[in-house]
Design a protein around this motif. Structure first.
Motif, PDB file in Angstrom:
ATOM      1  N   MET A  79      28.554  29.107  36.227  1.00 40.13           N
ATOM      2  CA  MET A  79      28.814  30.045  35.134  1.00 40.13           C
ATOM      3  C   MET A  79      30.306  30.350  35.100  1.00 40.13           C
ATOM      4  O   MET A  79      30.914  30.622  36.132  1.00 40.13           O
ATOM      5  CB  MET A  79      28.031  31.339  35.358  1.00 40.13           C
ATOM      6  N   GLN A  80      30.871  30.298  33.914  1.00 40.11           N
ATOM      7  CA  GLN A  80      32.301  30.520  33.768  1.00 40.11           C
ATOM      8  C   GLN A  80      32.591  31.994  33.481  1.00 40.11           C
ATOM      9  O   GLN A  80      31.808  32.678  32.823  1.00 40.11           O
ATOM     10  CB  GLN A  80      32.859  29.652  32.639  1.00 40.11           C
ATOM     11  N   THR A  81      33.725  32.477  33.969  1.00 42.35           N
ATOM     12  CA  THR A  81      34.126  33.862  33.746  1.00 42.35           C
ATOM     13  C   THR A  81      35.044  33.965  32.525  1.00 42.35           C
ATOM     14  O   THR A  81      35.560  32.965  32.030  1.00 42.35           O
ATOM     15  CB  THR A  81      34.853  34.423  34.976  1.00 42.35           C
ATOM     16  N   LEU A 138      36.276  45.845  24.921  1.00 43.87           N
ATOM     17  CA  LEU A 138      36.287  44.406  25.193  1.00 43.87           C
ATOM     18  C   LEU A 138      36.450  44.138  26.682  1.00 43.87           C
ATOM     19  O   LEU A 138      35.797  43.237  27.243  1.00 43.87           O
ATOM     20  CB  LEU A 138      37.427  43.750  24.408  1.00 43.87           C
ATOM     21  N   ALA A 139      37.283  44.918  27.347  1.00 42.28           N
ATOM     22  CA  ALA A 139      37.487  44.749  28.796  1.00 42.28           C
ATOM     23  C   ALA A 139      36.201  45.055  29.562  1.00 42.28           C
ATOM     24  O   ALA A 139      35.879  44.373  30.544  1.00 42.28           O
ATOM     25  CB  ALA A 139      38.623  45.642  29.269  1.00 42.28           C
ATOM     26  N   ARG A 140      35.470  46.084  29.114  1.00 40.73           N
ATOM     27  CA  ARG A 140      34.205  46.418  29.774  1.00 40.73           C
ATOM     28  C   ARG A 140      33.183  45.298  29.616  1.00 40.73           C
ATOM     29  O   ARG A 140      32.461  44.952  30.569  1.00 40.73           O
ATOM     30  CB  ARG A 140      33.658  47.722  29.204  1.00 40.73           C
ATOM     31  N   VAL A 141      33.114  44.719  28.430  1.00 41.13           N
ATOM     32  CA  VAL A 141      32.188  43.607  28.189  1.00 41.13           C
ATOM     33  C   VAL A 141      32.547  42.411  29.071  1.00 41.13           C
ATOM     34  O   VAL A 141      31.678  41.786  29.691  1.00 41.13           O
ATOM     35  CB  VAL A 141      32.192  43.205  26.705  1.00 41.13           C
ATOM     36  N   ALA A 142      33.839  42.103  29.132  1.00 35.76           N
ATOM     37  CA  ALA A 142      34.286  40.979  29.958  1.00 35.76           C
ATOM     38  C   ALA A 142      33.962  41.229  31.427  1.00 35.76           C
ATOM     39  O   ALA A 142      33.537  40.311  32.149  1.00 35.76           O
ATOM     40  CB  ALA A 142      35.780  40.756  29.772  1.00 35.76           C
ATOM     41  N   HIS A 143      34.156  42.472  31.880  1.00 33.15           N
ATOM     42  CA  HIS A 143      33.846  42.801  33.280  1.00 33.15           C
ATOM     43  C   HIS A 143      32.362  42.612  33.562  1.00 33.15           C
ATOM     44  O   HIS A 143      31.974  42.076  34.621  1.00 33.15           O
ATOM     45  CB  HIS A 143      34.256  44.239  33.575  1.00 33.15           C
ATOM     46  N   ALA A 144      31.507  43.052  32.631  1.00 35.92           N
ATOM     47  CA  ALA A 144      30.060  42.894  32.816  1.00 35.92           C
ATOM     48  C   ALA A 144      29.669  41.420  32.852  1.00 35.92           C
ATOM     49  O   ALA A 144      28.844  41.006  33.680  1.00 35.92           O
ATOM     50  CB  ALA A 144      29.313  43.619  31.706  1.00 35.92           C
ATOM     51  N   ILE A 145      30.254  40.633  31.953  1.00 42.01           N
ATOM     52  CA  ILE A 145      29.965  39.191  31.931  1.00 42.01           C
ATOM     53  C   ILE A 145      30.384  38.538  33.243  1.00 42.01           C
ATOM     54  O   ILE A 145      29.635  37.751  33.826  1.00 42.01           O
ATOM     55  CB  ILE A 145      30.680  38.522  30.742  1.00 42.01           C
ATOM     56  N   VAL A 163      26.898  37.019  40.092  1.00 40.78           N
ATOM     57  CA  VAL A 163      25.548  37.154  40.645  1.00 40.78           C
ATOM     58  C   VAL A 163      24.763  35.864  40.453  1.00 40.78           C
ATOM     59  O   VAL A 163      24.122  35.354  41.387  1.00 40.78           O
ATOM     60  CB  VAL A 163      24.806  38.325  39.975  1.00 40.78           C
ATOM     61  N   LEU A 164      24.797  35.309  39.242  1.00 44.86           N
ATOM     62  CA  LEU A 164      24.061  34.079  38.961  1.00 44.86           C
ATOM     63  C   LEU A 164      24.606  32.894  39.751  1.00 44.86           C
ATOM     64  O   LEU A 164      23.840  32.041  40.230  1.00 44.86           O
ATOM     65  CB  LEU A 164      24.105  33.778  37.464  1.00 44.86           C
ATOM     66  N   ASN A 165      25.910  32.817  39.903  1.00 44.85           N
ATOM     67  CA  ASN A 165      26.501  31.720  40.691  1.00 44.85           C
ATOM     68  C   ASN A 165      26.052  31.791  42.149  1.00 44.85           C
ATOM     69  O   ASN A 165      25.797  30.759  42.781  1.00 44.85           O
ATOM     70  CB  ASN A 165      28.029  31.763  40.605  1.00 44.85           C
ATOM     71  N   ASN A 166      25.940  33.019  42.690  1.00 44.61           N
ATOM     72  CA  ASN A 166      25.517  33.172  44.082  1.00 44.61           C
ATOM     73  C   ASN A 166      24.035  32.854  44.282  1.00 44.61           C
ATOM     74  O   ASN A 166      23.611  32.550  45.396  1.00 44.61           O
ATOM     75  CB  ASN A 166      25.807  34.589  44.572  1.00 44.61           C
ATOM     76  N   LEU A 167      23.267  32.932  43.204  1.00 41.33           N
ATOM     77  CA  LEU A 167      21.846  32.607  43.283  1.00 41.33           C
ATOM     78  C   LEU A 167      21.561  31.151  42.933  1.00 41.33           C
ATOM     79  O   LEU A 167      20.734  30.505  43.573  1.00 41.33           O
ATOM     80  CB  LEU A 167      21.038  33.510  42.343  1.00 41.33           C
ATOM     81  N   MET A 168      22.256  30.651  41.942  1.00 43.32           N
ATOM     82  CA  MET A 168      21.893  29.363  41.357  1.00 43.32           C
ATOM     83  C   MET A 168      22.800  28.211  41.754  1.00 43.32           C
ATOM     84  O   MET A 168      22.348  27.062  41.853  1.00 43.32           O
ATOM     85  CB  MET A 168      21.893  29.487  39.823  1.00 43.32           C
TER      86      MET A 168
END
Length: 390
Positions: A342-344, A362-369, A375-380
Motif C-alpha cells: 500500500m502506498q502512502t 487534507l492533512a488529516r485525511v492524508a494522515h489517516a490514509i 496497518v495493512l502493510n504490516n498485516l498483508m
C-alpha cells in the motif's frame, strides 16, 4: 514478430475509451457522408436536365466539394475503426496464444517428469533379488512410517508433484540461491540431515561448501532427481528415518517448506525425536511459509493442495522450545517488494504547515490514509517466508 511489435506499440497508445471514441467518430462521419450525398443528389435533381447557369454551377460545385470532403472523413474514420477491430482481434489472439502456451508448458513439464520416472522404475524392476531384498531392508523398514508428508502428497502422483514444484517453486538454481543463506549455520558440522530435501537444492549448496549431509524425502521422483546430481538421499519418511538412527548421531537438521505439510501431532513427534537424535548444540532450521503475511497465505500457501495447515511463527518457536531446543530465533525472508505494498500519500510542506481549514482537513485525511496503509502493510505485505533457528 515485427507486426506484433507494431501492434504492441499501437495497443499501448489505445484504451477502451479510445476505441469507443473511434467508433462514435465513424458513425458521425457516416451520417455526414449520407447527408452530403443526399444534398448532392437533390441538387442534381433540382437542375432538371437544363443547361447550367452560373448560379446552378456554383450550387453544384459547392455540393460536390462538401460531398468529397465527407468521403475523405468517412474513409479515414472507417480505416481507424477497421484498425481498432483488427487490433482487438489480435489482442484476443495473443491472449489465446499466451494461455495455450502456458497450458502447453505445463503439459510438457508433466510429461517430461513422467518419462523421467520410467527409467528408475525399469532399473528397479531389473535389479537382482539380492539387491532388491537389501533395498527393502534399508528402505522399507522406515518408508511411509506414519508418513504424513507422503499421505498428503498422494493427492498428486510423485511426478506430478515434482512438475508442480518446477512450475510454482521455481528452478533449482533460484531455490538454491534462496536457501544458500542457511549454509553458514552448518559450517564445521557433519552428519547434517535435510528432511524433505525435494530436488536437493540445499544439499547441493551444502556439498559445495564441504559440509557432509544426507537428504530424506518420500517423493520417489524427487529422490531420483537429487541422486542424479550425486547427492546422498534416502527414500524415507522423515520421522521414520529419525527413529532409525542412533541417539545424538545427527550434526544438524534442516527442513525447508516442510512443516506446513504435517499434522500437528506428527510435527510435535518430529521435533521431540529430532531433539533426541541430534548431538548437543547441533543446529536445527525449519523454514516455512509465513501465514502472518496475508499475501503469502493467499498466494503460496493455499496454492499447494498438499499443505495441511499453516504454522504461525510464534507457534513454531514455542513448539521448538517445549521440545527442548534453546536460543530459538525467528528469521524472516523474501520481503514483499515495495511496489506491491500500500502506498502512502506525501503532501507538500506548504499544505502541511498551512493554517487554512482546507489544508488542515487534507492533512488529516492524508494522515489517516498513511496510518491505515501502515496497518495493512504490516498485516498483508511483510515477508513471504520465515525460519525458526535453534
Amino acid at each position: 514478430m515485427a507486426r506484433l511489435d507494431t501492434y504492441d506499440q499501437w495497443k499501448s497508445s489505445m484504451s477502451g475509451s479510445d476505441v469507443d471514441r473511434i467508433r462514435h467518430e465513424r458513425l458521425e462521419a457516416e451520417a455526414r457522408y449520407n447527408h452530403a450525398l443526399t444534398a448532392l443528389d437533390q441538387t442534381i435533381v433540382n437542375l432538371g436536365g437544363r443547361p447550367l447557369s452560373r448560379e446552378d454551377f456554383d450550387r453544384l460545385a459547392a455540393a460536390l466539394i462538401v460531398f468529397l470532403q465527407q468521403i475523405t472523413a468517412f474513409v479515414e474514420s472507417s480505416d481507424r475503426q477497421i484498425g481498432g477491430d483488427i487490433g482487438a482481434r489480435l489482442e484476443r489472439l495473443q491472449q489465446a496464444v499466451a494461455s495455450s502456451t502456458a497450458e502447453l508448458r505445463t503439459q510438457v513439464n508433466v510429461m517430461h517428469r513422467a518419462l523421467a520416472a520410467v527409467g528408475p522404475a525399469k532399473r528397479s524392476a531389473s535389479t537382482s533379488p539380492a539387491s532388491s531384498n537389501q533395498s527393502a531392508v534399508s528402505d522399507q523398514s522406515t518408508i511411509h512410517h506414519q508418513s504424513t508428508i507422503g499421505s498428503q502428497q498422494s493427492a498428486l502422483s510423485d511426478h506430478r508433484y515434482l512438475a508442480f514444484e518446477d512450475q510454482f517453486r521455481g528452478s533449482a538454481e533460484s531455490v538454491q540461491a534462496r536457501v544458500r543463506d542457511y549454509v553458514p549455520i552448518f559450517h564445521g558440522r557433519t552428519g547434517v540431515v535435510d528432511l524433505g530435501c525435494g530436488r536437493g537444492e540445499l544439499l547441493a549448496a551444502l556439498k559445495t561448501a564441504g559440509i557432509e549431509a544426507r537428504g530424506v524425502d518420500t517423493n520417489a521422483q524427487m529422490v531420483a532427481v537429487a541422486r542424479e546430481q550425486g547427492l546422498a538421499v534416502s527414500h524415507h519418511d522423515a520421522l521414520g528415518y529419525l527413529r532409525s538412527v542412533a541417539d545424538e548421531s545427527i550434526g544438524g537438521v534442516i527442513a525447508t517448506q516442510v512443516v506446513e505439510h504435517l499434522e500437528p501431532a506428527y510435527l510435535v513427534q518430529l521435533l521431540d525425536t529430532s531433539a533426541q537424535k541430534m548431538r548437543p548444540g547441533a543446529p536445527i532450521v525449519l523454514e516455512t511459509i509465513n501465514p502472518a503475511c496475508w499475501l503469502a497465505f493467499f498466494s503460496s500457501y493455499i496454492r499447494d493442495i498438499t499443505h495441511v495447515r499453516p504454522v504461525h511463527p510464534e507457534t513454531l518457536q514455542y513448539l521448538l522450545r517445549v521440545s527442548g531446543f534453546e536460543r530459538v530465533e525467528l528469521r524472516y525472508s523474501a520481503p514483499v517488494p515495495d511496489h506491491i505494498k500500500m502506498q502512502t500519500v506525501d503532501l507538500p510542506a506548504a499544505i502541511l504547515s498551512s493554517p487554512e481549514p482546507q489544508a488542515v482537513a487534507l492533512a488529516r485525511v492524508a494522515h489517516a490514509i498513511n496510518a491505515n496503509a501502515a496497518v495493512l502493510n504490516n498485516l498483508m505485505f511483510t515477508h513471504l517466508d520465515y525460519a525458526a533457528v535453534a
